[in-house]
Design a protein around this motif. Structure first.
Motif, PDB file in Angstrom:
ATOM      1  N   LEU A 223      -8.355   6.406   5.507  1.00 22.41           N
ATOM      2  CA  LEU A 223      -9.390   6.092   6.495  1.00 22.41           C
ATOM      3  C   LEU A 223      -8.960   4.937   7.395  1.00 22.41           C
ATOM      4  N   ASN A 224      -8.201   4.012   6.821  1.00 24.06           N
ATOM      5  CA  ASN A 224      -7.774   2.838   7.589  1.00 24.06           C
ATOM      6  C   ASN A 224      -6.740   3.157   8.656  1.00 24.06           C
ATOM      7  N   LEU A 225      -6.156   4.360   8.600  1.00 24.97           N
ATOM      8  CA  LEU A 225      -5.190   4.742   9.627  1.00 24.97           C
ATOM      9  C   LEU A 225      -5.817   4.691  11.021  1.00 24.97           C
ATOM     10  N   ARG A 226      -7.140   4.906  11.082  1.00 22.89           N
ATOM     11  CA  ARG A 226      -7.827   4.896  12.373  1.00 22.89           C
ATOM     12  C   ARG A 226      -8.067   3.479  12.890  1.00 22.89           C
ATOM     13  N   THR A 227      -8.298   2.560  11.974  1.00 25.30           N
ATOM     14  CA  THR A 227      -8.729   1.219  12.375  1.00 25.30           C
ATOM     15  C   THR A 227      -7.640   0.152  12.285  1.00 25.30           C
ATOM     16  N   HIS A 228      -6.675   0.324  11.382  1.00 27.41           N
ATOM     17  CA  HIS A 228      -5.621  -0.686  11.236  1.00 27.41           C
ATOM     18  C   HIS A 228      -4.660  -0.629  12.424  1.00 27.41           C
ATOM     19  N   PRO A 229      -3.978  -1.727  12.723  1.00 32.27           N
ATOM     20  CA  PRO A 229      -2.971  -1.707  13.796  1.00 32.27           C
ATOM     21  C   PRO A 229      -1.939  -0.607  13.559  1.00 32.27           C
ATOM     22  N   ARG A 230      -1.500  -0.003  14.653  1.00 33.72           N
ATOM     23  CA  ARG A 230      -0.557   1.115  14.535  1.00 33.72           C
ATOM     24  C   ARG A 230       0.717   0.718  13.793  1.00 33.72           C
ATOM     25  N   SER A 231       1.177  -0.517  14.021  1.00 29.85           N
ATOM     26  CA  SER A 231       2.399  -0.963  13.354  1.00 29.85           C
ATOM     27  C   SER A 231       2.216  -0.998  11.836  1.00 29.85           C
ATOM     28  N   SER A 232       1.052  -1.444  11.359  1.00 31.27           N
ATOM     29  CA  SER A 232       0.789  -1.483   9.918  1.00 31.27           C
ATOM     30  C   SER A 232       0.774  -0.084   9.326  1.00 31.27           C
ATOM     31  N   SER A 233       0.167   0.849  10.041  1.00 30.86           N
ATOM     32  CA  SER A 233       0.108   2.236   9.555  1.00 30.86           C
ATOM     33  C   SER A 233       1.496   2.856   9.509  1.00 30.86           C
ATOM     34  N   ILE A 234       2.325   2.558  10.514  1.00 28.79           N
ATOM     35  CA  ILE A 234       3.688   3.104  10.533  1.00 28.79           C
ATOM     36  C   ILE A 234       4.485   2.566   9.349  1.00 28.79           C
ATOM     37  N   VAL A 235       4.341   1.269   9.056  1.00 34.10           N
ATOM     38  CA  VAL A 235       5.051   0.667   7.923  1.00 34.10           C
ATOM     39  C   VAL A 235       4.613   1.327   6.623  1.00 34.10           C
TER      40      VAL A 235
ATOM     41  N   THR B 121       0.826  -1.198   0.000  1.00 37.80           N
ATOM     42  CA  THR B 121       0.000   0.000   0.000  1.00 37.80           C
ATOM     43  C   THR B 121       0.864   1.254   0.000  1.00 37.80           C
ATOM     44  N   GLY B 122       1.924   1.251   0.809  1.00 39.76           N
ATOM     45  CA  GLY B 122       2.835   2.393   0.822  1.00 39.76           C
ATOM     46  C   GLY B 122       3.525   2.594  -0.506  1.00 39.76           C
TER      47      GLY B 122
ATOM     48  N   PHE C  56      -3.599   5.850  -6.232  1.00 37.26           N
ATOM     49  CA  PHE C  56      -3.530   6.107  -4.784  1.00 37.26           C
ATOM     50  C   PHE C  56      -4.628   5.325  -4.065  1.00 37.26           C
ATOM     51  N   SER C  57      -4.261   4.673  -2.979  1.00 38.76           N
ATOM     52  CA  SER C  57      -5.224   3.918  -2.178  1.00 38.76           C
ATOM     53  C   SER C  57      -5.867   4.862  -1.165  1.00 38.76           C
ATOM     54  N   TRP C  58      -6.975   5.460  -1.562  1.00 39.63           N
ATOM     55  CA  TRP C  58      -7.625   6.458  -0.709  1.00 39.63           C
ATOM     56  C   TRP C  58      -8.165   5.828   0.572  1.00 39.63           C
ATOM     57  N   SER C  59      -8.543   4.577   0.502  1.00 33.64           N
ATOM     58  CA  SER C  59      -9.053   3.910   1.698  1.00 33.64           C
ATOM     59  C   SER C  59      -7.980   3.770   2.778  1.00 33.64           C
ATOM     60  N   SER C  60      -6.707   3.800   2.360  1.00 32.75           N
ATOM     61  CA  SER C  60      -5.634   3.650   3.344  1.00 32.75           C
ATOM     62  C   SER C  60      -5.598   4.825   4.321  1.00 32.75           C
TER      63      SER C  60
END
Length: 494
Positions: free
Chosen positions: A340-352, A123-124, A334-338
Motif C-alpha cells: 500500500l505504501n508504494l503509492r504514498t512513499h517517495p519513488r526512490s524508497s519504493s525502487i530501493v 523492508t525489501g 511479509f510487510s503487507w503495508s509496504s
C-alpha cells in the motif's frame, strides 16, 4: 558491557515462554537442518550438529536475546563447491576460519555499519525472505496427494484459531502435536521428517579437521570463509534488527558478531557446518512467546535431545505440520503495508525496496540483495542532497566586486553545479566566495574550489574565500592547492 543482573534477566525472566517457544523452534529446525545439509552436499548430521552447537553458543555469547541461530541455506549454498572439490574436512576448517573472521569483525565494531542500512532496504530484505521461505515449501506442496493439502490447511487453521481459545500454549506446538497424533492414529500416507534423511543417534564429539596446516590450505578455504563470514553476519544483523522491532528491545550488534563467530568456530570443531541467525525461526520463536536467551538455548538442547533420544518419534512428524508453520512465518514476515505504501512513499524508497526484493529472490543471495539496496539508497541520497545545492551572487554598485553565496552540501555530486554557477569571463577586480551556508565534504569539492579560484585569478581577479566552518577549513587546509607555491602549474596539469 551488559551487567550481570541484566544478563541474568535475559535468561530467567520468561522461563515458561522461552522453553515452550524453544520446543516449537527445535521441531521446526530438524527438517530445515537436514535440507540445508543436503544443499551443502554433506550428511544430515552435519547440519543437525551445527544447529545444536550454534544455537547454544549464540544463546550464551550473542548480543540479541530471543534470536535463533543455526545452520542456514544462506551459508550452505556458499560451501557447495568447497565440499565437492575438497571434501568435508575442508568445510569444517572453513567454518572455523569463518568464525574467527567474524570475531575479528566484532572486535572492530563492524556491527555499527548497520546504521547505513535504510528502512527501505530492511523492508525489501524482510519481504524477500518471506517469499523465499514460502518458495522453500513448494517442493512439499507440488505433486503430492490431496491429503497433504488438507493437513496443511488444518495446520494453518489450528495456528490462527487456537490463540482465540488460549495463549497458554504456542499454537504452532499444538499444530505439530495434533497433526502428528492424527496422522499416526489414522495411518495417513504423507511425507514425514524421517523421509528427509537419517537422524544421527550419537552426540557430537570434538575433533580437529584433518587437513594440511599450510598456506595452500589457507588459500583454498579463505575465499569461502570470508564469504560465509560476511553473508552470515549480514543476515544475523538484519535479523537482529527485525527482532529488535518485534520485541521493542535493543541489542548489541557488535556482541552479536562475536557471538556468531564463537559459535561457528566451535561448531567447526564439533563436526558442524557454518550457520547464522534465521529470520524464519526467530519469528516463530517471538510469535510463540520466546524473548530471552533461554529460548535459543532450549531450542538447541531440545533439538539434540529429540534427534538422539527421541529420533524414532520425531521422524514420524508429518511434514504438512511443519509446512503450515513455515507458511505462517512467511505470511507474518511479509510487510503487507509496504504494498500500500508504494503509492504514498517517495519513488526512490519504493525502487530501493523492490530492487532489494528482486535481487534477493533472483539470486537467492541475501548479501547481493542488501548490497544492491544499500548502493541504490546511497545514490538516491546523494542525488537528493545534490538537488538542494545552489549558488547565488550579488554585484557591487560599481560592478567591480561580485560575491558568490554558496548554499548546501558541496561534494562530488554537486561539484559540477558549483563550477557552472560562476561566470569566469566577467571582468571583475575582486571575487568573494561565501561558503558560510555550505559544507565542503570531499576531495572533489576541494578540487572544484581550487579550480574556481584559479580561473578567476587567471582572468585578473583577486579571490577571497570566507565563511569556512571548522570541518570545511580543515579539509581545505589539508588538500587545497590554490594558495600553495606552484599551484597554478599543478592545477593546470589536471
Amino acid at each position: 558491557m551488559i551487567s550481570l543482573t541484566a544478563y541474568r534477566a535475559q535468561w530467567f525472566d520468561n522461563v515458561r515462554g522461552d522453553l515452550l517457544a524453544g520446543l516449537v523452534v527445535a521441531l521446526a529446525l530438524i527438517p530445515e537442518a537436514i535440507a540445508f545439509s543436503i544443499i551443502a552436499g554433506v550428511d544430515p548430521k552435519i547440519g543437525l550438529y551445527a544447529s545444536f552447537s550454534i544455537a547454544v553458543i549464540t544463546a550464551i555469547a550473542g548480543g540479541r536475546p530471543g534470536m535463533i541461530s543455526a545452520a542456514t541455506a544462506a551459508t550452505a549454498v556458499l560451501m557447495v563447491t568447497l565440499v565437492r572439490e575438497h571434501g568435508l574436512e575442508y568445510l569444517l576448517a572453513a567454518t572455523v576460519l569463518a568464525g574467527l573472521l567474524q570475531i575479528g569483525m566484532g572486535m572492530l565494531k563492524l556491527g555499527n555499519l548497520m546504521r547505513f542500512v535504510s528502512r527501505s532496504v530492511m523492508t525489501g530484505f524482510v519481504n524477500a525472505l518471506a517469499i523465499l521461505i514460502f518458495m522453500a515449501q513448494l517442493p512439499e506442496l507440488i505433486g503430492v496427494s490431496g491429503l497433504t493439502y488438507v493437513m496443511v490447511a488444518a495446520g494453518l487453521a489450528i495456528i490462527y484459531l487456537f490463540p482465540r481459545l488460549t495463549r497458554a500454549v504456542p499454537s504452532p506446538l499444538v499444530c505439530i502435536v495434533v497433526l502428528t497424533v492424527v496422522s499416526l492414529a489414522f495411518g495417513f500416507d504423507v511425507r514425514t521428517v524421517g523421509d528427509m534423511g537419517e537422524l544421527p543417534s550419537t552426540l557430537p564429539v570434538f575433533l580437529i579437521p584433518n587437513i594440511p596446516l599450510n598456506l595452500d590450505t589457507l588459500m583454498i578455504i579463505l575465499p569461502y570463509s570470508a564469504a560465509v563470514a560476511v553473508v552470515g553476519l549480514l543476515e544475523s544483523l538484519m535479523t537482529a534488527q527485525i527482532v529488535d522491532e518485534l520485541t521493542d528491545t535493543p541489542s548489541d550488534k557488535n556482541q552479536e558478531c562475536i557471538g556468531q563467530g564463537l559459535a561457528n568456530t566451535v561448531t567447526g570443531f564439533l563436526g558442524g557446518m557454518a550457520g547464522c541467525a534465521m529470520i524464519g525461526q526467530s519469528v516463530i520463536n517471538v510469535k510463540s512467546g520466546g524473548r530471552g536467551r533461554l529460548s535459543c538455548f532450549a531450542a538447541g538442547v531440545l533439538l539434540l535431545f529429540m534427534i538422539v533420544v527421541l529420533g524414532d518419534l520425531v521422524a514420524r512428524i508429518p511434514m504438512p505440520a511443519l509446512v503450515a508453520i513455515m507458511i505462517m512465518v512467511s505470511i507474518g514476515t511479509f510487510s503487507w503495508s509496504s504494498i500500500l505504501n508504494l503509492r504514498t512513499h517517495p519513488r526512490s524508497s519504493s525502487i530501493v525496496m523492490l530492487a532489494t526484493v528482486v535481487s534477493v529472490v533472483y539470486t537467492h543471495n541475501l548479501a547481493i540483495g542488501v548490497l544492491v539496496g544499500v548502493l541504490l539508497s546511497g545514490i538516491f541520497f546523494a542525488w537528493k542532497i545534490a538537488q538542494l545545492f545552489h549558488v547565488r551572487s550579488e554585484i557591487s554598485e560599481d560592478g567591480r566586486h561580485r560575491t558568490y553565496i554558496v548554499e548546501g552540501q558541496l561534494f562530488f555530486a554537486s561539484a559540477d553545479d558549483f563550477m557552472a554557477a560562476f561566470n569566469f569571463k566577467e571582468v571583475l577586480e575582486t571575487v568573494t566566495i561565501d561558503v558560510s551556508q555550505a559544507h565542503i565534504w570531499d576531495i572533489s569539492s576541494v578540487a572544484a574550489l581550487d579550480m574556481a579560484v584559479l580561473k578567476f585569478r587567471r582572468e585578473g581577479a583577486t579571490v577571497e574565500i570566507i565563511g569556512l566552518n571548522a570541518a570545511s577549513e580543515t579539509i581545505v587546509d589539508q588538500l587545497a592547492e590554490h594558495d600553495k607555491p606552484g599551484s597554478t602549474d599543478k592545477l593546470m596539469a589536471h
